[in-house]
Structure formats: C-alpha cells, structure tokens
Write a protein that holds these residues in place. Structure first.
Motif, PDB file in Angstrom:
ATOM      1  N   ALA A 133       0.879  -1.175   0.000  1.00 17.66           N
ATOM      2  CA  ALA A 133       0.000   0.000   0.000  1.00 17.66           C
ATOM      3  C   ALA A 133       0.912   1.219   0.000  1.00 17.66           C
ATOM      4  O   ALA A 133       1.176   1.814   1.039  1.00 17.66           O
ATOM      5  CB  ALA A 133      -0.898  -0.018   1.235  1.00 17.66           C
ATOM      6  N   TRP A 134       1.440   1.549  -1.164  1.00 21.16           N
ATOM      7  CA  TRP A 134       2.433   2.621  -1.244  1.00 21.16           C
ATOM      8  C   TRP A 134       1.825   3.967  -0.902  1.00 21.16           C
ATOM      9  O   TRP A 134       0.787   4.344  -1.467  1.00 21.16           O
ATOM     10  CB  TRP A 134       3.024   2.697  -2.658  1.00 21.16           C
ATOM     11  CG  TRP A 134       3.877   1.532  -3.025  1.00 21.16           C
ATOM     12  CD1 TRP A 134       4.986   1.081  -2.354  1.00 21.16           C
ATOM     13  CD2 TRP A 134       3.708   0.655  -4.137  1.00 21.16           C
ATOM     14  NE1 TRP A 134       5.511  -0.016  -2.993  1.00 21.16           N
ATOM     15  CE2 TRP A 134       4.762  -0.291  -4.089  1.00 21.16           C
ATOM     16  CE3 TRP A 134       2.790   0.587  -5.173  1.00 21.16           C
ATOM     17  CZ2 TRP A 134       4.900  -1.300  -5.036  1.00 21.16           C
ATOM     18  CZ3 TRP A 134       2.928  -0.413  -6.112  1.00 21.16           C
ATOM     19  CH2 TRP A 134       3.965  -1.347  -6.047  1.00 21.16           C
ATOM     20  N   ASP A 135       2.484   4.689  -0.020  1.00 18.83           N
ATOM     21  CA  ASP A 135       2.104   6.075   0.235  1.00 18.83           C
ATOM     22  C   ASP A 135       2.609   6.906  -0.934  1.00 18.83           C
ATOM     23  O   ASP A 135       3.806   6.919  -1.220  1.00 18.83           O
ATOM     24  CB  ASP A 135       2.734   6.569   1.543  1.00 18.83           C
ATOM     25  CG  ASP A 135       2.231   5.778   2.737  1.00 18.83           C
ATOM     26  OD1 ASP A 135       1.007   5.592   2.833  1.00 18.83           O
ATOM     27  OD2 ASP A 135       3.056   5.345   3.566  1.00 18.83           O
ATOM     28  N   MET A 136       1.698   7.599  -1.606  1.00 18.34           N
ATOM     29  CA  MET A 136       2.083   8.349  -2.804  1.00 18.34           C
ATOM     30  C   MET A 136       2.922   9.576  -2.454  1.00 18.34           C
ATOM     31  O   MET A 136       3.749  10.008  -3.246  1.00 18.34           O
ATOM     32  CB  MET A 136       0.829   8.809  -3.563  1.00 18.34           C
ATOM     33  CG  MET A 136       0.096   7.694  -4.269  1.00 18.34           C
ATOM     34  SD  MET A 136       1.086   6.927  -5.570  1.00 18.34           S
ATOM     35  CE  MET A 136       1.534   5.385  -4.804  1.00 18.34           C
ATOM     36  N   GLY A 137       2.676  10.147  -1.297  1.00 17.95           N
ATOM     37  CA  GLY A 137       3.387  11.363  -0.934  1.00 17.95           C
ATOM     38  C   GLY A 137       2.704  12.588  -1.509  1.00 17.95           C
ATOM     39  O   GLY A 137       1.738  12.491  -2.275  1.00 17.95           O
ATOM     40  N   VAL A 138       3.213  13.756  -1.146  1.00 21.67           N
ATOM     41  CA  VAL A 138       2.561  15.015  -1.477  1.00 21.67           C
ATOM     42  C   VAL A 138       2.560  15.249  -2.989  1.00 21.67           C
ATOM     43  O   VAL A 138       1.532  15.589  -3.577  1.00 21.67           O
ATOM     44  CB  VAL A 138       3.280  16.189  -0.763  1.00 21.67           C
ATOM     45  CG1 VAL A 138       2.554  17.495  -1.034  1.00 21.67           C
ATOM     46  CG2 VAL A 138       3.364  15.911   0.734  1.00 21.67           C
ATOM     47  N   ALA A 139       3.709  15.066  -3.627  1.00 19.61           N
ATOM     48  CA  ALA A 139       3.846  15.461  -5.030  1.00 19.61           C
ATOM     49  C   ALA A 139       3.053  14.550  -5.953  1.00 19.61           C
ATOM     50  O   ALA A 139       2.277  15.014  -6.793  1.00 19.61           O
ATOM     51  CB  ALA A 139       5.326  15.449  -5.421  1.00 19.61           C
TER      52      ALA A 139
END
Lengths: 386, 174
Positions: free
Chosen positions: B35-41
């Motif tokens: 469940a990859w955290d996409m991050g802000v960008a």
C-alpha cells in the motif's frame, strides 16, 4: 589504516504509519537533517552514497536505482547493500579507507506500514524445498530460537518480559520513539501466546522512518565536525542459512559472537564490559537482546537475564543498554534498524541525547541483526576519544 | 584445501520426467501486496490527471519546471517552489515499436504494435515529461521530434492514474 568518523546524522520523523509522505519525501527529510548536522554541506560535495534495502520490502525490483534523487546523489557513485544498514555502513567506511574518497553517505529507510504481507516476504527468505513446504508462519523461527536459548541458558520468560518493560519505558524519554509505554513483567507474560514461548509483547512492532549518516575521512572530519565520532571497530558475520543444521546457532547468536570479535579486535578492546560505556543492541524480539548481550561478550552465557533484573543494563546500571528504547520501544525499522542504533550511539557520544543522555560516555557499541530467518549481525564500536 | 573434489552425481531431468510428474514439485504463488504512500507530489499529480490536466512543480534556483512534480529539486537539493500547470501537448523524445507483449508473447498478426514513448511536455523544462504510449498513428510515421497531444479518457472513467491519458496522438497546431 585510514580513520573514519561520523560527521552527520539525520533521522526523519518515525511513526507506525507515514501516510503523508512518500519514501522519497521521507528520506529527503533525513538527508536534509544529516547535511545540516554536518555543518550545512551540499550533496555535490559528497563523493559516494551507499543505501541498504531489500527489494521485497519495497515492492520494486532493483530498488537501488531509486536511491539517488532524495539523497542528492544524481549522477554520483551510488550502490546498494542488500542487508542491514550497518552492513551498508561497513561498505561506506571502506569507500573512505581506499583513500580515494573523503565523504560518503550511508542511508536506509523503512516503509514497513506499506508492506501488507510481511510474513510472506519473510517466508520467501526460507528455503523453498526444505522449509517453505511446511507452510508455517515464519515467526516460528523466533519461537524455536527462544525455546532453545531459554533451555540452554536457564533464562526465564520473565527475564525476557523485563526486557520489554525496560525498553518501552526507556522509549518514553525518546521523542522519536513510537512505542514507549509503562508496562511490567506480568502484563508482558499475560499477552497472547503467538509462537510459544514467544508472546505478542515480546515482538517489536514495525515503524516507518529514514536514517541518513555522513562518514568522513580524518582530514575532512577535522574540517567539518565540531564533535567527530570515530568508528573504532566494525565486524560482521553470517551463519549458515540452513535452519535444520545451525548447530550452536539456535541457542547462541554465533554470528554476533564472531562480528563482535572482529570489531573488538579492530578497536583493541579486550574487556568489552569495562572498555565500552553503553550499547544499542538488537531487540527485535525480547530474548534477542539477552542472547546478543551474551554473544557480544558483555556478560557470560546465562547471565544477561539476571543482570538485567539487577538493573545492570538500566540508566543507573554499570552498562546501560538501549536507552533509546530499542526496537521494542522505538519501532522495528527494517533495514534502517542498524543505522538508527548507530545514530543513537552518536547522539549519546556527542552529548545530544536529550533526556536520555548518559553522563560522560566515551565509547559505545551498536549491534544490529538482520532479523528472521537470517543469522547475520553487525557490530560497530564508536568513540568520541581521539 | 586438502580435498579438491568437485560435486557430481546428480541426476539431470528429461522433459518426460517433468511431463509425467515423476519429479518433486513445490508450487507456490507469491502473495505480496503493498500500500504505497504516494506522498505530497505524486498524490497531487494523480489528482490533477483525474481532473484532466497535468501539473508540475518549479525550482526557482535552477529554473526547471519538473514533470512529474516533486517536493524537492534533486539537482539543487532544496524544496521545490510553485505548482504550475503545463500543457497536455509535447514532443516525442524517443520511442520504440514493440512486437512483444508484457508477458513475452508475440503480438498477433495484424495487431498494432505497442508504442511506448517519452513525451517532453510543453511548458516543462527540456528533457522532462511523461513516459507514455502513442496511438492513432501508423508506426512507420512516428518520428523523434513529432508533436503529440494527450487523448484523455472521459472524465467519468478517470481514476487518478497515468492511464487517465489513453495515449498521445500526432497533433498539428492550428
């Protein structure tokens, strides 16, 4: 031999999850902190970068190719070590000892919360023909180890429970730690049996976070660092992967014994309990801390549990262990475990460990284990003495 | 070493041994989910794709407009600055005509080859853009430097993924 110092340490925020940032953004935070800690250097001035990771933990093959951006390592020499980040540190150190490089970064991170089937990943580290067809949850390996360790040494489950209580208590003094708590032997012993004798509370819970460390040659260290921390010795060893024939390796952490021997020899240490002031030691499982203390020759076999309960390894004791809270208190950071332990030792030796600071410490030991089903460990001796 | 003997004496398998099931099999399927955290960008990038537009981020030091966006400039090693919308048009940087499928099977006769291409997006800095594929084009007409434009899925079918753009097609400015 060319001397090597730690001149910068950076750690991101740690958490049981880290949903607000990608792994890139998380590592960037640790890298920025590390480079600021080293006096505000720009990564352009760094000669090489060594990251530690396991592809299966990230869900990306050849994950080392994803390293450069967040460290400022684009178009620079970069390599990855598949192993604990202290194995990466050893490689970074050797880069400098060639005499060709002055500044090298070691980095690692954990996005443990993103791995939905951690047990499956570990299971795939077991032999597909002689072990995996048994279809067991791989944590059984820790249960087997603990059983044999208790049997051989006379250590009790209560001794192991005391490790949990102490480390989680220590973590209350560490603002980075995720799993600090006040608990006691009874509560730990009463937690659910999972892989008996291993219980729920004996297992370090996973956490997310990144650690970046900057190593320097002696010349560069004197130029950059107000308080360089010197790597006095390092050693690592791997036992056979054969679970069916590890011989002494079930009850005793033979890999730790050999890693420590190499590190002590390099550091000129003959009586580790007296020449080393404190340690951050792998406690992925409660019994591991005791087993490792004995293998690292801090005490004799079978003594660690008793000494622990006498307070020898507490803040006031003769040999404080895991003042950070250890993996049980801080959180288990996958391959970043080792570098986090190293960071803690560095902060202590610089006198920057805040409320968990120990008085007048000169020499510390960081020891990391690569976790089940491996039998690999790395020992590092660090000192603020010239 | 006192005994320099190599190991030998194992039994090689024939195709028949395998077909007739005479040999030990260990079948297993890898069940690893992430469940990859996409991050802000990247989260913002995907959200804007769902809106049918491409967003970039600028670095005010090196003056680059970076697609896909990132929260830090990997070259200047500093936080990036402003969110900037860029065009959904661009130029083919490089491409390949692929006759082999993802699973290594060959495409069937008459099927259009796969046409992956790197598109330098208008409004982004030189050399930056989107890894995607080409469509509505005869493979032999594709040229490096060719101008292309995104063909979007209908709004209700977009999910916030790079496949919200179906492909890039040749495009003549009017």
């Amino acid at each position: 031999m060319n001397r090597v110092a730690i001149v910068g340490v950076g750690c991101s925020r740690l958490g049981s999850t880290s949903r607000d940032v990608s792994y890139r953004e998380m590592i960037f935070e640790a890298a920025v902190k590390c480079y600021e800690d080293a006096g505000g250097i720009h990564p352009q001035d760094i000669d090489a970068f060594v990251a530690s990771s396991e592809d299966f933990m990230e869900g990306i093959s050849i994950a080392d190719e994803y390293v450069p951006d967040q460290l400022g390592a684009v178009l620079k020499p970069v390599q990855s070590i598949t192993g604990d980040s202290l194995q990466g540190l050893a490689s970074a150190m050797m880069h400098i000892q060639t005499g060709q490089m002055d500044l090298v970064v070691a980095s690692s991170f954990s996005k443990a919360s993103n791995v939905q089937h951690y047990e499956n990943v570990v299971s795939y580290a077991c032999d597909p023909v002689t072990v995996r067809p048994l279809g067991e949850n791989p944590y059984f390996i820790a249960g087997l180890e603990m059983q044999r360790y208790l049997y051989e040494t006379g250590t009790s489950e209560a001794h192991c429970a005391q490790v949990v209580a102490e480390n989680k208590y220590n973590a209350l003094f560490n603002p980075l730690a995720v799993y600090g708590a006040k608990t006691d032997i009874e509560q730990v012993l009463a937690s659910p049996q999972l892989f008996s004798p291993l219980k729920y509370q004996d297992i370090a819970h996973h956490a997310d976070g990144a650690v970046v460390v900057l190593l320097a040659s002696e010349r560069k260290a004197r130029e950059l660092a107000k308080k360089p921390v010197w790597i006095k010795g390092i050693g690592w060893a791997t036992d056979t992967p054969n679970l069916d024939s590890r011989q002494d390796g079930w009850g005793d952490a033979v890999y730790a014994r050999l890693a420590a021997r190499q590190a002590y020899k390099m550091a000129g240490i003959t009586s580790p309990r007296h020449e080393i002031c404190f340690a951050e030691i792998d406690d992925t499982f409660s019994y591991k801390q005791l087993q490792h203390l004995e293998a690292l020759n801090i005490c004799a076999r079978g003594e660690a549990g008793k000494l622990l309960c006498q307070g020898e390894f507490s803040r006031q004791g003769g040999f404080p262990v895991n003042m950070s809270g250890g993996s049980l208190g801080v959180g288990y950071l996958h391959e970043a475990n080792g570098l986090y332990k190293l960071a803690e030792v560095v902060w202590q030796l610089r006198g920057e460990a805040g409320r968990r600071q120990l008085d007048g410490v000169k020499t510390g030991l960081a020891f990391a284990w690569r976790g089940i089903p491996t039998a690999t460990g790395v020992a590092v001796i660090l000192s603020n003495l010239e | 070493m006192s005994n320099r003997q190599y190991i030998q004496g194992g039994i090689g398998l024939s195709e028949d041994d395998i077909q007739q099931g005479k040999v030990f099999f260990a079948e297993d399927s890898l069940n690893c989910r992430y469940a990859w955290d996409m991050g802000v960008a990247i989260e913002r990038y995907l959200r804007e794709l769902k809106n049918g537009r491409i967003i970039a981020k600028s670095c005010n030091e090196c003056r680059r407009i970076m697609v896909p966006p990132r929260m830090f400039c990997e070259l200047c090693f500093r936080p990036s600055d402003d969110w900037v919308f860029v065009q959904d048009t661009g130029v083919v940087n490089t491409f390949s005509i692929c006759y082999v499928n993802w699973d290594a099977s060959r495409i069937k006769p008459g099927e259009t080859p796969h046409l992956p291409a790197v598109i330098e997006i208008d409004g982004a800095s030189k050399g930056m853009g989107i890894m995607h594929r080409l469509g509505e084009v005869d493979p032999k007409d594709i040229k490096i430097g060719m101008r292309v434009k995104a063909v979007w899925k209908p709004a209700e079918e977009r999910t916030g993924a790079i496949t919200d753009i179906k492909y890039f097609k040749p495009y003549q400015e009017v």
